[in-house]
Every structure is written in structure tokens, then in C-alpha cells.
Design an enzyme around this catalytic site. Structure first.
Site, short mmCIF file in Angstrom:
data_model
loop_
_atom_site.label_atom_id
_atom_site.label_comp_id
_atom_site.label_asym_id
_atom_site.label_seq_id
_atom_site.Cartn_x
_atom_site.Cartn_y
_atom_site.Cartn_z
CB SER A 197 -0.85 0.00 1.27
OG SER A 197 0.02 0.06 2.40
CE LYS A 198 -0.54 6.96 -3.38
NZ LYS A 198 -1.97 6.97 -3.75
NE ARG A 199 -0.15 3.09 7.90
CZ ARG A 199 -1.13 2.33 8.31
NH1 ARG A 199 -2.32 2.46 7.77
NH2 ARG A 199 -0.93 1.46 9.23
CB ALA A 243 5.36 6.02 3.53
#
Ligand code: GLU
Length: 496
Positions: A256-258, A261
């Protein structure tokens, strides 16, 4: 060789950067096109103006080129099926949307945002699935047309059959059957006149004569809508291939994007242009992502892009989710670094030394390639491993000069003896030097390892380095003696 020439497109939305998932889709597109003598097309799906990022298209182009995936048709080079940017095809979608309305497969919907909000709340309250309630579905076509012509704000929705089933064929999963009753009257064209993916992509794939649609499995839920749209137009469907999803490195849960990161905090990235900056080779990136969802024979692991073109087939794609494995990536990067001709490695590694602030001497760079090549995991390791070759002096660490067990007095005596020996040797090779250093250790009753550590620290200023004799040969006797002198100075100061 796969049979008919395939026309395949990579169709990114310029809303972000190219990541591993997108790169893998583009790679498989490219391979299928090249394996069949077909065409690989780049199409920019920029109809979502809210999420549009102006730099994104250029970033995609750069990343794809770096990977070596050249396209045959695209926004930058044109082609017989253009334009290749959806924002330049607005009228085409309008025309096809109205064709669907005329055929009774779509309708204008005039519902206000407030009304739709109310419907949703009501459905939530009743624990029903959230969907359009069909309010405008049965407005007589002439009346609807008149309201549109009078300028009334509207969207165009697909008129999903209320009964029956739709059979969708995915190349990896076989037939998937959906009940129409569970499907929504999805919006095809928004009130600003811009088409959504569901219409734009289907129309483009048809007009561009795309034979295989390779896309992420996040499109499986709307797959039946897409099949319905094809059927409503009476078009022949492409071969649909929904690729596997990527899981987090832990294997637990989707990427995921999270998570992306989080990975950055560990010095990892899923973005292609980052991988370049981190010193990964495009060849290794290609090899790694090719095997996340495809295999040749479960044994072969080293592939070049050309090998893959020879061996690729969509029958060998695997729909099971694939966990991103960065250690594998490091492994592949090492393999591909070691497969590079030295000239090529030299060209690629040079910018990494320069970025680290070294003034690179070509002759020396050429000489260190053979000892650098087996030691690099990424190109960005190079300054750490071999930067000292380009330093005027190595500043040894006083403690490390003592190795594990030497006293300052022993180290000083050893350094003086080593200096005298090296001054006398006919050359600085291992054949010449190893035995005398070991003999010196025996004579002084210290460990040979400590003398090598001392020598290494004095000459390179680092606790690990390429083999010390190879290193000294390249540095040259003069430099080695100077560096030993400096170490002797430091040790003498410690002794006092
Ligand atoms: N623009 C879509 C995306 O970025 C493309 C999906 C497709 O390849 O059909 O996900």
C-alpha cells in the site's frame, strides 16, 4: 513463439510515480509484444483531472526508458492510432457514450449530489449494498435528450441488466461468473463531460485494436462492467489478463502507499527512479520483477531482457499474490553487476563516485574494476568500498590500527617493519608479500590477522576493503609508503 502479433498497451494514470507493480505490467506488455512481433503502446490515462500531476508523465517516460522498455506508439512519438493521451480524446468518448444511450445500454442521470447522498445514507441504514437506485433509468429517451439539450447537469450511466449473469474470461483464472443483480449502474461520463476509465479505456482498447489487456487485479471487481460494455457495443473482447497483486515484504497484506512510505524508512523503495538512484541496475530490476508472477521452469533465475523475450508466454503467468522480496533484488543486482563487461560497469559506477565527491581518475578507475566488480551489491556501494583509491591520503583510525590485540608499542614496531619490508619488495603482489608478513607475525609473536588489519587500516583507512595486496598494487608503492608513514606518526603519538 506466440502466434498472432499482439497489440498491448501500458496505460498509466499520471497521478504518481512508476512503481514495481506498474513496471511489471509494462514489462509483461513489452514482452508479449516483442515475443509475438506485435506492438507495445504507451497510453496516458489522464482523465482524472483532480489527481493529475503534471510531472508524472515525464517521470513515467524516464523510468520506462531506464528499464529499456521502448514503446512503438505513444504520446511522445505518435502512431497510427493516436492521440495517445486520453485528455485529447474527449469527443471520441462523448460520441461512444451517446451511442450506448441510443442502443439502450446507457442513460443520462440528472440526480443531484444531495439526492445521491440521501440514497446512500438510506441504504447504509438498511444495511444494503451502496449503489445507484435507478431513479433516472426509465426517463423516456426523448425527454432525457431534451433535458440534456436544455443544458441540465447530468452524468451518463451504464444501464446494467437487472437479471441474468455475465461470464468473464480471465486468461489466468478462467471463467468468472457474476450476477448482474449485484452490479451497479456505474457512471461512464461525469458531469464535466469527461469519461471515466470504464468507458475511456474500453473505447480506446477497441479503437487501438488492443488484443491483450494486462492490468492489476484491482480491476477484477469492475471486470463484469467492462465485459458488459464490450457486449453492449457488440465488440470483440480482448484477452483479459489480471496480474497478481504484490504483498508487503512480510507477505502479510497488500502493498500500500503507507507500506511504501514505511519501506523508505528502511532505505527501500518501490519506485523505479529511486531504484536507479540507489544503484540498482535496470537489468536486475527487470529480472527481479519478471519473476514476481511469472516463471520459466522454476529453476532458471538469471534472465536478460532478450532472454525474457525469447521465453515469455502468458500461459506461465501466475495469479497467486507475490511478496516483494528485496534480498532477492540485491541478489539479482549482484548477479547482473558481475555479468557486466568491465567497461560498462566503469561507465555506470563513475557517477556514484562523483556524486560522493570523488575526483575520478580514469586509469585508476579502470584498474579497480576487477576488484570492485565481485564486491558490489549496488553501484552506490562503490564509494564506500573503493573511494579511498581516489583520496590523497587515508586517515587511519588509531584504535583500528591496533587490530584486535596489538599494544600501541607492538603496532608501532610492526608498522615500521612493514614499511621497511614493503620498501624492499620487488612488487606489492600477494605472491611477494603474504609470506613475509606472516613470518613477521610469527617472529613478533602476534597474530597475522592483526598485522593485515594494521596494514589495511593504514593503507585504506577502512576496516574492510578489497584484498589488501591487490589494493596496494593499484595504489602504488609511493602512496602505500606515504600512508604507512602517516600511520607510524599516529602510533608514535599514541605511544607517548
Ligand atoms: N489507468 C489505469 C491504471 O493506472 C490502467 C489500467 C489498465 O491498464 O487498464 O490503473
Amino acid at each position: 513463439m506466440n502466434s498472432k502479433p499482439a497489440r498491448v498497451r501500458f496505460a498509466p494514470s499520471p497521478t504518481g510515480r512508476l512503481h514495481l507493480g506498474g513496471a511489471r505490467t509494462a514489462l509483461y506488455d513489452y514482452l508479449l509484444a516483442r515475443a509475438t512481433g506485435g506492438q507495445f503502446i504507451l497510453r496516458i490515462e489522464d482523465t482524472d483531472r483532480k489527481r493529475y500531476q503534471p510531472e508524472a508523465e515525464a517521470e513515467f517516460v524516464r523510468a520506462l526508458r531506464w528499464l529499456g522498455l521502448e514503446w512503438d506508439e505513444g504520446p511522445d512519438i505518435g502512431g497510427p492510432y493516436g492521440p495517445y493521451r486520453q485528455s485529447e480524446r474527449k469527443e471520441i468518448y462523448q460520441r461512444y457514450a451517446w451511442e450506448l444511450v441510443e442502443r439502450g445500454h446507457a442513460y443520462p442521470c440528472f440526480c443531484s449530489a444531495e439526492r445521491l447522498q440521501k440514497v446512500r445514507e438510506e441504504q447504509k441504514r438498511r444495511k444494503e449494498s451502496i449503489r445507484y437506485d435507478g431513479h433516472c433509468r426509465n426517463i423516456p429517451p426523448a425527454e432525457a435528450r431534451a433535458r440534456v439539450e436544455a443544458g441540465e447537469r447530468h452524468v451518463i450511466r451504464f444501464k446494467m441488466p437487472r437479471e441474468g449473469q455475465v461470464v468473464c474470461r480471465d486468461a489466468l483464472r478462467g471463467e468468472i461468473v457474476y450476477d448482474n443483480a449485484n452490479l451497479d449502474d456505474s457512471i461512464l461520463v461525469k458531469s464535466d463531460g469527461l469519461a471515466l476509465y470504464h468507458l475511456a479505456s474500453m473505447v480506446d482498447d477497441h479503437l487501438m485494436e488492443i488484443t491483450h489487456v494486462l492490468r492489476g487485479s484491482e480491476w477484477l471487481p469492475t471486470f463484469p462492467l467492462h465485459v458488459h460494455i464490450y457486449q453492449a457495443f457488440g465488440w470483440e473482447q480482448p484477452e483479459w489478463v489480471h496480474l497478481s497483486v504484490f504483498l508487503k515484504p512480510s507477505g502479510k497484506g497488500k502493498m500500500s502507499k503507507r507500506e511504501a512510505a514505511n519501506l523508505m524508512k528502511d532505505g527501500r523503495s518501490i519506485f523505479i527512479t529511486d531504484l536507479e538512484a540507489m544503484g540498482y541496475l535496470p537489468e536486475a530490476t527487470i529480472n527481479w520483477i519478471a519473476l514476481m508472477g511469472w516463471s520459466y521452469d522454476d529453476r532458471t533465475e538469471f534472465f536478460t531482457l532478450d532472454d525474457l523475450v525469447q521465453k515469455f508466454s502468458i500461459r506461465k503467468l501466475n495469479p497467486a499474490p507475490a511478496a516483494i522480496n528485496f534480498s532477492k533484488f540485491d541478489h539479482f543486482n549482484g548477479l547482473h553487476i558481475r555479468a557486466l563487461p568491465l567497461d560498462d560497469l566503469m561507465r555506470r559506477v563513475r557517477p556514484f563516485f562523483e556524486r560522493a565527491g570523488y575526483q575520478v581518475d580514469d586509469e585508476k578507475l579502470r584498474q579497480i574494476m576487477p576488484i570492485l566488480q565481485p564486491r558490489l551489491k549496488t553501484l552506490s556501494d562503490a564509494p564506500e568500498v573503493a573511494g579511498f583509491f581516489f583520496e590523497d591520503r587515508a586517515e587511519p583510525d588509531p584504535q583500528r590500527l591496533l587490530g584486535k590485540r596489538l599494544t600501541p608499542a607492538q603496532a608501532l614496531a610492526a608498522a615500521r617493519r612493514l614499511r621497511a619490508m614493503i620498501d624492499e619488495w620487488p612488487d606489492l603482489s600477494q605472491e611477494t608479500g603474504e609470506a613475509p608478513v606472516r613470518a613477521l607475525a610469527a617472529e613478533m609473536n602476534v597474530k597475522a590477522g592483526d598485522l593485515f588489519a594494521l596494514l589495511r587500516e593504514a593503507v585504506t583507512g577502512r576496516p574492510v576493503s578489497p584484498p589488501i595486496f591487490d589494493t596496494m598494487v593499484i595504489l602504488g608503492r609511493e602512496t602505500v609508503l606515504q600512508r604507512l608513514d602517516r600511520a607510524i606518526e599516529i602510533l608514535a603519538a599514541m605511544e607517548n
